[in-house]
Design a protein around this motif. Structure first.
Motif, PDB file in Angstrom:
ATOM      1  N   ARG A  36       9.662  11.860   5.613  1.00 54.37           N
ATOM      2  CA  ARG A  36       8.186  10.740   6.035  1.00 54.37           C
ATOM      3  C   ARG A  36       7.803  10.186   4.878  1.00 54.37           C
ATOM      4  O   ARG A  36       6.682   9.666   5.623  1.00 54.37           O
ATOM      5  N   ALA A  37       8.080  10.724   3.645  1.00 56.70           N
ATOM      6  CA  ALA A  37       7.380   9.881   2.722  1.00 56.70           C
ATOM      7  C   ALA A  37       8.415   8.673   2.193  1.00 56.70           C
ATOM      8  O   ALA A  37       7.546   7.807   1.763  1.00 56.70           O
ATOM      9  N   VAL A  38       9.045   8.640   2.360  1.00 54.74           N
ATOM     10  CA  VAL A  38       9.768   7.510   2.606  1.00 54.74           C
ATOM     11  C   VAL A  38       9.038   5.977   3.594  1.00 54.74           C
ATOM     12  O   VAL A  38       9.060   5.687   3.241  1.00 54.74           O
ATOM     13  N   VAL A  39       9.415   6.747   4.835  1.00 55.41           N
ATOM     14  CA  VAL A  39       8.271   5.677   6.062  1.00 55.41           C
ATOM     15  C   VAL A  39       7.187   5.413   5.481  1.00 55.41           C
ATOM     16  O   VAL A  39       6.435   4.496   5.900  1.00 55.41           O
ATOM     17  N   GLY A  40       6.359   6.959   5.166  1.00 55.29           N
ATOM     18  CA  GLY A  40       4.930   6.675   5.217  1.00 55.29           C
ATOM     19  C   GLY A  40       4.880   5.410   3.909  1.00 55.29           C
ATOM     20  O   GLY A  40       3.589   4.960   3.973  1.00 55.29           O
ATOM     21  N   GLY A  41       5.571   6.227   2.943  1.00 52.19           N
ATOM     22  CA  GLY A  41       5.563   5.218   1.729  1.00 52.19           C
ATOM     23  C   GLY A  41       5.622   3.368   1.924  1.00 52.19           C
ATOM     24  O   GLY A  41       4.939   2.668   1.508  1.00 52.19           O
ATOM     25  N   CYS A  42       6.348   2.825   3.588  1.00 54.30           N
ATOM     26  CA  CYS A  42       6.270   1.506   3.470  1.00 54.30           C
ATOM     27  C   CYS A  42       5.835   1.223   5.308  1.00 54.30           C
ATOM     28  O   CYS A  42       5.744  -0.705   4.829  1.00 54.30           O
ATOM     29  N   ALA A  43       5.333   2.011   5.865  1.00 56.99           N
ATOM     30  CA  ALA A  43       4.669   2.010   7.071  1.00 56.99           C
ATOM     31  C   ALA A  43       3.450   0.564   6.988  1.00 56.99           C
ATOM     32  O   ALA A  43       3.627  -0.130   7.931  1.00 56.99           O
ATOM     33  N   ARG A  44       2.941   0.766   6.435  1.00 61.44           N
ATOM     34  CA  ARG A  44       1.700  -0.435   6.220  1.00 61.44           C
ATOM     35  C   ARG A  44       2.197  -1.124   6.259  1.00 61.44           C
ATOM     36  O   ARG A  44       1.569  -2.241   6.427  1.00 61.44           O
ATOM     37  N   THR A  45       2.986  -1.843   5.133  1.00 61.34           N
ATOM     38  CA  THR A  45       3.675  -3.227   4.707  1.00 61.34           C
ATOM     39  C   THR A  45       4.462  -3.329   5.829  1.00 61.34           C
ATOM     40  O   THR A  45       3.897  -4.171   5.847  1.00 61.34           O
ATOM     41  N   VAL A  46       4.921  -3.126   5.844  1.00 58.95           N
ATOM     42  CA  VAL A  46       5.534  -3.256   7.352  1.00 58.95           C
ATOM     43  C   VAL A  46       4.846  -3.998   8.667  1.00 58.95           C
ATOM     44  O   VAL A  46       5.045  -4.372   8.728  1.00 58.95           O
ATOM     45  N   ARG A  47       4.029  -2.567   8.471  1.00 53.97           N
ATOM     46  CA  ARG A  47       2.882  -3.296  10.314  1.00 53.97           C
ATOM     47  C   ARG A  47       2.334  -4.315   9.575  1.00 53.97           C
ATOM     48  O   ARG A  47       1.930  -5.100  10.175  1.00 53.97           O
ATOM     49  N   TRP A  48       1.557  -5.120   8.343  1.00 51.35           N
ATOM     50  CA  TRP A  48       1.129  -5.949   7.929  1.00 51.35           C
ATOM     51  C   TRP A  48       2.278  -6.994   7.836  1.00 51.35           C
ATOM     52  O   TRP A  48       1.874  -7.998   8.101  1.00 51.35           O
ATOM     53  N   GLN A  49       3.128  -6.487   7.695  1.00 51.12           N
ATOM     54  CA  GLN A  49       4.713  -7.435   7.094  1.00 51.12           C
ATOM     55  C   GLN A  49       4.748  -8.248   8.505  1.00 51.12           C
ATOM     56  O   GLN A  49       4.700 -10.120   9.227  1.00 51.12           O
ATOM     57  N   LEU A  50       4.731  -6.976  10.088  1.00 50.76           N
ATOM     58  CA  LEU A  50       4.702  -7.922  11.629  1.00 50.76           C
ATOM     59  C   LEU A  50       2.958  -8.856  11.811  1.00 50.76           C
ATOM     60  O   LEU A  50       2.996  -9.705  12.324  1.00 50.76           O
ATOM     61  N   ALA A  51       2.182  -8.757  11.363  1.00 48.87           N
ATOM     62  CA  ALA A  51       0.284  -9.642  11.797  1.00 48.87           C
ATOM     63  C   ALA A  51       0.265 -10.252  10.977  1.00 48.87           C
ATOM     64  O   ALA A  51       0.550 -11.643  11.316  1.00 48.87           O
ATOM     65  N   ILE A  52       1.559 -10.737   9.995  1.00 39.65           N
ATOM     66  CA  ILE A  52       1.400 -11.939   8.848  1.00 39.65           C
ATOM     67  C   ILE A  52       2.730 -12.603   9.631  1.00 39.65           C
ATOM     68  O   ILE A  52       2.113 -13.886  10.290  1.00 39.65           O
ATOM     69  N   PHE A  53       3.283 -12.009  10.224  1.00 39.76           N
ATOM     70  CA  PHE A  53       4.526 -12.886  10.495  1.00 39.76           C
ATOM     71  C   PHE A  53       4.094 -12.875  11.913  1.00 39.76           C
ATOM     72  O   PHE A  53       4.080 -14.713  12.469  1.00 39.76           O
ATOM     73  N   TYR A  54       3.132 -12.776  12.641  1.00 40.21           N
ATOM     74  CA  TYR A  54       2.705 -12.984  13.877  1.00 40.21           C
ATOM     75  C   TYR A  54       1.408 -14.577  14.362  1.00 40.21           C
ATOM     76  O   TYR A  54       1.377 -14.950  14.376  1.00 40.21           O
TER      77      TYR A  54
END
Length: 191
Positions: A36-54
């Motif tokens: 959970r800590a690993v996923v939580g540690g990168c979830a915001r970054t991945v979501r923001w990367q998706l947002a920037i990509f779109y």
């Protein structure tokens, strides 16, 4: 996709480094809390990367070539699924289908560029929002993204780029990681 994978790897390395500093072996399996800590540690970054990509995808399409229905790829992509209609409907010489199918194709081609730009403007905003604070917005962004890639995946060859959707949609796990884990039976029991 590579940048999103890098965010996950960096989060994993940070967690393994923390475990090593506390006397745990780096090769021992991660606990549910560690995962959970690993996923939580990168979830915001991945979501923001998706947002920037779109956002970038939509931004670069905001030009006269893309917006012109006569030669925009959006119109072509959106009309192509009509090929799945039965031949007697698609190539009807008379009757309702003879006038309705061409009218539908023209309407889809004419609105395709604008629809695509609106979608690629709304989706980044929805992915950028924090899912815990705005769960309905996050869910709507997730559904829009899945629907968008489903339509792309249903587009007949040679324009079908379903691998693009698969690569992108796997990253949607990071919008609701706890719910996704529970849905596949990976969430630890509370008891």
């Amino acid at each position: 996709a590579t940048q999103m994978d890098a965010a996950l790897v960096l989060s994993l390395l940070r967690r393994l480094g923390s475990a090593a500093r506390h006397g745990s072996s780096w090769s021992s399996p991660l606990s549910a809390e560690d995962e959970r800590a690993v996923v939580g540690g990168c979830a915001r970054t991945v979501r923001w990367q998706l947002a920037i990509f779109y956002f970038a995808s939509g931004f670069w399409k905001a030009n006269t070539s893309f917006l012109h229905p006569s030669y925009s790829c959006a119109g072509l992509f959106m009309v192509q699924p009509l090929e799945y209609l039965p031949d007697d409907v698609l190539f009807a010489a008379s009757g309702l289908a003879a006038s309705a199918v061409p009218a539908l194709a023209r309407a889809i081609a004419a609105t395709g560029p604008a629809f695509t730009l609106v979608l690629e403007a709304v989706v980044p905003v929805l992915h950028f929002l924090e899912p815990r604070r705005f769960p309905r917005c996050a869910l709507f962004g997730l559904v829009l993204t899945l629907a968008f890639h489903l339509v792309i995946g249903l587009t007949p060859p040679p324009s079908n780029v379903s691998t693009y959707g698969v690569t992108t949609c796997t990253r949607l796990f990071f919008v609701f990681p706890d719910a996704a884990a529970a849905a596949v039976g990976g969430a630890p029991s509370a008891g």
